[in-house]
Design a protein around this motif. Structure first.
Motif, mmCIF file in Angstrom:
data_model
loop_
_atom_site.group_PDB
_atom_site.id
_atom_site.type_symbol
_atom_site.label_atom_id
_atom_site.label_comp_id
_atom_site.label_asym_id
_atom_site.label_seq_id
_atom_site.Cartn_x
_atom_site.Cartn_y
_atom_site.Cartn_z
ATOM 1 N N ILE A 1 0.881 -1.168 0.000
ATOM 2 C CA ILE A 1 0.000 0.000 0.000
ATOM 3 C C ILE A 1 0.921 1.221 0.000
ATOM 4 N N VAL A 2 0.534 2.252 -0.729
ATOM 5 C CA VAL A 2 1.318 3.489 -0.687
ATOM 6 C C VAL A 2 0.391 4.634 -0.286
ATOM 7 N N ALA A 3 0.840 5.441 0.681
ATOM 8 C CA ALA A 3 0.061 6.593 1.139
ATOM 9 C C ALA A 3 0.864 7.852 0.862
ATOM 10 N N ILE A 4 0.159 8.880 0.401
ATOM 11 C CA ILE A 4 0.820 10.065 -0.162
ATOM 12 C C ILE A 4 0.288 11.330 0.489
ATOM 13 N N ARG A 5 1.180 12.226 0.897
ATOM 14 C CA ARG A 5 0.780 13.581 1.291
ATOM 15 C C ARG A 5 1.434 14.572 0.349
ATOM 16 N N ALA A 6 0.635 15.353 -0.339
ATOM 17 C CA ALA A 6 1.155 16.365 -1.281
ATOM 18 C C ALA A 6 0.161 17.519 -1.342
ATOM 19 N N PHE A 7 0.529 18.613 -0.694
ATOM 20 C CA PHE A 7 -0.359 19.772 -0.558
ATOM 21 C C PHE A 7 -0.511 20.550 -1.867
ATOM 22 N N ALA A 8 -1.537 21.371 -1.878
ATOM 23 C CA ALA A 8 -1.703 22.366 -2.941
ATOM 24 C C ALA A 8 -0.578 23.388 -2.846
ATOM 25 N N GLY A 9 -0.094 23.822 -4.000
ATOM 26 C CA GLY A 9 0.892 24.883 -4.030
ATOM 27 C C GLY A 9 0.260 26.265 -3.945
ATOM 28 N N LEU A 10 -1.039 26.336 -4.272
ATOM 29 C CA LEU A 10 -1.838 27.572 -4.210
ATOM 30 C C LEU A 10 -1.353 28.654 -5.169
ATOM 31 N N GLN A 11 -0.544 28.275 -6.138
ATOM 32 C CA GLN A 11 -0.101 29.244 -7.145
ATOM 33 C C GLN A 11 -0.941 29.154 -8.411
ATOM 34 N N ASN A 12 -1.469 27.942 -8.660
ATOM 35 C CA ASN A 12 -2.106 27.697 -9.952
ATOM 36 C C ASN A 12 -3.244 26.704 -9.740
ATOM 37 N N LYS A 13 -4.476 27.197 -9.889
ATOM 38 C CA LYS A 13 -5.649 26.381 -9.585
ATOM 39 C C LYS A 13 -5.704 25.116 -10.446
ATOM 40 N N GLU A 14 -5.469 25.268 -11.727
ATOM 41 C CA GLU A 14 -5.565 24.108 -12.623
ATOM 42 C C GLU A 14 -4.546 23.039 -12.228
ATOM 43 N N GLU A 15 -3.342 23.493 -11.938
ATOM 44 C CA GLU A 15 -2.289 22.555 -11.561
ATOM 45 C C GLU A 15 -2.662 21.833 -10.262
ATOM 46 N N ASP A 16 -3.128 22.598 -9.290
ATOM 47 C CA ASP A 16 -3.509 21.968 -8.014
ATOM 48 C C ASP A 16 -4.647 20.982 -8.229
ATOM 49 N N GLU A 17 -5.633 21.379 -9.031
ATOM 50 C CA GLU A 17 -6.788 20.494 -9.208
ATOM 51 C C GLU A 17 -6.440 19.260 -10.047
ATOM 52 N N ALA A 18 -5.345 19.329 -10.757
ATOM 53 C CA ALA A 18 -4.912 18.145 -11.514
ATOM 54 C C ALA A 18 -4.359 17.080 -10.571
ATOM 55 N N GLU A 19 -4.013 17.467 -9.340
ATOM 56 C CA GLU A 19 -3.532 16.485 -8.343
ATOM 57 C C GLU A 19 -2.454 15.594 -8.938
ATOM 58 N N LYS A 20 -1.408 16.228 -9.453
ATOM 59 C CA LYS A 20 -0.438 15.439 -10.215
ATOM 60 C C LYS A 20 0.257 14.365 -9.379
ATOM 61 N N VAL A 21 0.525 14.655 -8.114
ATOM 62 C CA VAL A 21 1.229 13.654 -7.313
ATOM 63 C C VAL A 21 0.298 12.476 -7.016
ATOM 64 N N LEU A 22 -0.850 12.768 -6.412
ATOM 65 C CA LEU A 22 -1.778 11.701 -6.042
ATOM 66 C C LEU A 22 -2.257 10.931 -7.269
ATOM 67 N N ASN A 23 -2.641 11.665 -8.293
ATOM 68 C CA ASN A 23 -3.129 10.991 -9.496
ATOM 69 C C ASN A 23 -2.021 10.260 -10.239
ATOM 70 N N GLY A 24 -0.808 10.768 -10.125
ATOM 71 C CA GLY A 24 0.322 10.063 -10.707
ATOM 72 C C GLY A 24 0.504 8.698 -10.056
ATOM 73 N N PHE A 25 0.410 8.665 -8.742
ATOM 74 C CA PHE A 25 0.531 7.374 -8.063
ATOM 75 C C PHE A 25 -0.670 6.485 -8.386
ATOM 76 N N LYS A 26 -1.856 7.088 -8.398
ATOM 77 C CA LYS A 26 -3.038 6.286 -8.729
ATOM 78 C C LYS A 26 -2.876 5.650 -10.120
ATOM 79 N N LYS A 27 -2.350 6.437 -11.033
ATOM 80 C CA LYS A 27 -2.262 5.981 -12.423
ATOM 81 C C LYS A 27 -1.165 4.933 -12.623
ATOM 82 N N TYR A 28 -0.008 5.161 -12.014
ATOM 83 C CA TYR A 28 1.147 4.322 -12.346
ATOM 84 C C TYR A 28 1.476 3.275 -11.294
ATOM 85 N N ALA A 29 1.019 3.479 -10.056
ATOM 86 C CA ALA A 29 1.312 2.468 -9.038
ATOM 87 C C ALA A 29 0.457 1.241 -9.295
ATOM 88 N N SER A 30 0.990 0.091 -8.937
ATOM 89 C CA SER A 30 0.214 -1.141 -9.097
ATOM 90 C C SER A 30 -0.337 -1.621 -7.755
#
Lengths: 311, 311, 311
Positions: free
Chosen positions: C106-135
């Motif tokens: 199991i992998v658990a991730i903490r990655a806060f919003a940077g609050l500089q760019n709404k689109e980037e934050d809402e893309a959740e690149k860290v969490l969604n990256g793990f969701k997408k590529y982790a097995s």
């Protein structure tokens, strides 16, 4: 609730040392004592021996261990009452200590003296904050004014090595390029007051430790004279207490040498700066006890945790 | 005492690889082998695979694990003999290694090359300091000149994937924006020398590895020619060895592409810079073994720890 | 594969809360459920409660735990597809997530919003990256837009404390000197939408949360009026969503006081800035639930991990 904040929390040093030496014979004997319990080790400062030996002691007792570098991994803590927290601090010690008590059955804290302000350091805001607000036992892994795990390890080492009814033990100041806290020296003095020994402190003038701690201990300003016929010489640097936190001198005439050591055993809490605090020849010689002192850190921590778990 | 400092510490690569593949079938089979024992993982540099896989391997064997980021959590170490330590270093490797040996039954060390001074890097002061002064077995988690856990994992991967009596294996340099150490390439070369293979190294002129390591290995300066009919192509960047630590060029003609890979399997130790070291199409294709290489890091570490625990 | 990325991953909040309360009665009941399995906790940001409670929950279930501060201990990650990685990033999320999946169940991730760019934050690149590529299953330990472990703990606390069929619950903004993310508020709103309650949000104009999350929730701009006859008042600061990441005001008229709290129970996720977000008298009074909320973080994490382990 039993804490381990200072030497005062030991009811009988002789008994604790004896029990610790028993643990050393069979460190995993009580490997189920901590089952289903968790210790949190919170570091506000760097650490090598304390970090590793306290983890080892906890694992020997079957505790789950959580290590946290509070400064870099957590939130900046506020200690003052009534503050409007609109500046740099994010969380009050009141909440932090209560919260950590929800997850840990024992909490151990390392928080050094800042050496900028005597009153502030002596208030021990971190350690006392946890003592006051945590609902679990608190262990001192070196605070502003004391390092009672080190002193307990030193007592174990003395007990192992001493062959006399009343040994002569010398605590000697030594030079160091940086301003260091008084914690190790303070706790060593307090520990020696629980021993039957001819105990002498030696340091240059201006380096007197807190007189409320040294009390009537003999102070001898002539290092060579102090070391004569010593059985154990414990060397440590500390900054000035009266001119608080200042390095008054770095006089290398105070570096410990084989000549001064004579037939005594050499002790130091480590880390030690070679050829500044003590000559290579002393550290590398047979009379040095520094590695065994470090080894005994495990059993000092283990007897403390065992006492807490058994309460 | 058995250490794992380089490939030289493997008595039979074939046997170790075979045993590691057995462990992979049932990783928790020896879950009590490390009972009541502790491994200390000391990081002087960053790490992802090594950090996680070595912890995992240790836990598979039932070891207690202590992880320490030595640089940020401990004290600055002195390595020179006879120094008057009145400058930036707080503790000598002599004490640090002996002290850690009191708490850990095995110590594993990661300390990269600084790439400023060849002699200093080749002296391997951190790893050799632990080897010399520690009283427990020492494991190399990547040192200045070698990464034998990676090479052992690579040997496992090759054994799993190879179908030929004598495969053609190519080690190819690739461009990178930063100066990188030679450790991975060195250990891969040493590992290949323990294999029966047609082994070729390819890189631009000026990027020759230490000739004492490459010995009589064929060097082919034409990357495409080197890759022809390869069964395995291992790609890795390194800085110049002769012009020590320098980035002589970042020529993207050396980036590994599907065309150059042909029918070969692609290998890399990771982390890898996409489209600089290797094209997306290679990494994302079926011929890439990089994830399985990372997986095998666990079993490489586990066979090393098992051998040490069984001695 | 079951993840825990948002409240949407809960099939029945009532059932999960009930099971979590059972776990709280006997936290070590399932101490063998996680045997021979490993969870990796990856922190891209600081943490106190999440760090400790998730470790505790994992240990309660017998999981081996690996904690990694990814930012300081690992490699800078690349998230974009097709990039030529010749700049600051050393490893692509594709490899990192796949590699970590080799070592962790199991992998658990903490990655806060940077609050500089709404689109980037809402893309959740860290969490969604793990969701997408982790097995392996991925757990959200607070991402840019949600903190579902906190909201689940809050649901447990509400269930323990609520005595009414349909309580009045208020989420109130409060002033804070720094720009804070919306994650806690978002997840609390989403959680309340799974409850039968009279739910009101109050904040100054300009602090409206994402309307796709708040939907038809009543917004009352008069804080005192909103708090009238409340049973629970949950206080939290967040930065502006429309003027993304900005601190529009720090109006201390919005600080929560005993007068506004009335007979309600007070809730906050912590850390909390005293006398800025909420008056000492509220936090130190009997109506404060903040410590119990923190305690329930363990059981929220534990029910999530239990569900994942049982799938």
């Amino acid at each position: 609730m039993k804490h381990y904040l200072s030497l005062k929390d030991i009811d009988s040093l002789d008994n604790w040392v004896e029990e610790a030496r028993d643990l050393k014979e069979d460190p995993r004997k009580h490997k189920n004592l901590g089952s289903d319990k968790t210790i949190g080790l919170l570091f506000f400062n760097n650490s090598l021996r304390t970090r590793l030996s306290t983890q080892k002691a906890a694992m020997n007792l079957g505790l789950d261990v959580i290590v946290m570098n509070f400064g870099s991994e957590g939130w900046a803590l506020e200690y003052a009452d009534g503050t409007v927290m609109d500046q740099g601090t994010s969380e009050h010690i009141k909440e932090a200590a209560q919260v950590i008590s929800q997850y840990c059955d024992i909490v151990a804290i390392r928080a050094f003296a800042g050496l900028q302000n005597k009153e502030e350091d002596e208030a021990e805001k971190v350690l006392n904050g946890f003592k006051k607000y945590a609902s679990v036992p608190t262990v001192n892994m070196e605070s502003s004014v004391g390092h009672p795990l080190q002193a307990l390890a030193d007592a174990i080492t003395l007990a192992e090595q001493n062959t006399k009814a009343r040994p002569k033990v010398v605590l000697s100041w030594a030079p160091h390029p940086k301003a260091l806290p008084h914690a190790v020296a303070n706790s060593f003095v307090e520990m020696m007051h629980l021993q039957d020994a001819d105990f002498v402190i030696t340091h240059p003038e201006g380096y007197e430790l807190n007189p409320e701690i040294t009390k009537s201990t003999t102070i001898e300003y002539d290092q060579k004279k102090a070391c004569e016929n010593a059985d154990f010489i414990y060397v440590k640097n500390w900054s000035s207490y009266s001119d608080y936190g200042k390095v008054l001198n770095q006089d290398k005439n105070w570096t410990m040498t084989p000549e001064k050591v004579g037939n005594a055993k050499f002790m130091h809490c480590l880390p030690v700066r070679r050829n500044m605090v003590v000559a290579d020849a002393v550290l590398d010689g047979d009379q040095s006890l520094v590695i065994e002192q470090a080894n005994n850190r495990t059993y000092a921590a283990q007897i403390v945790l065992k006492k807490i778990l058994e309460q």
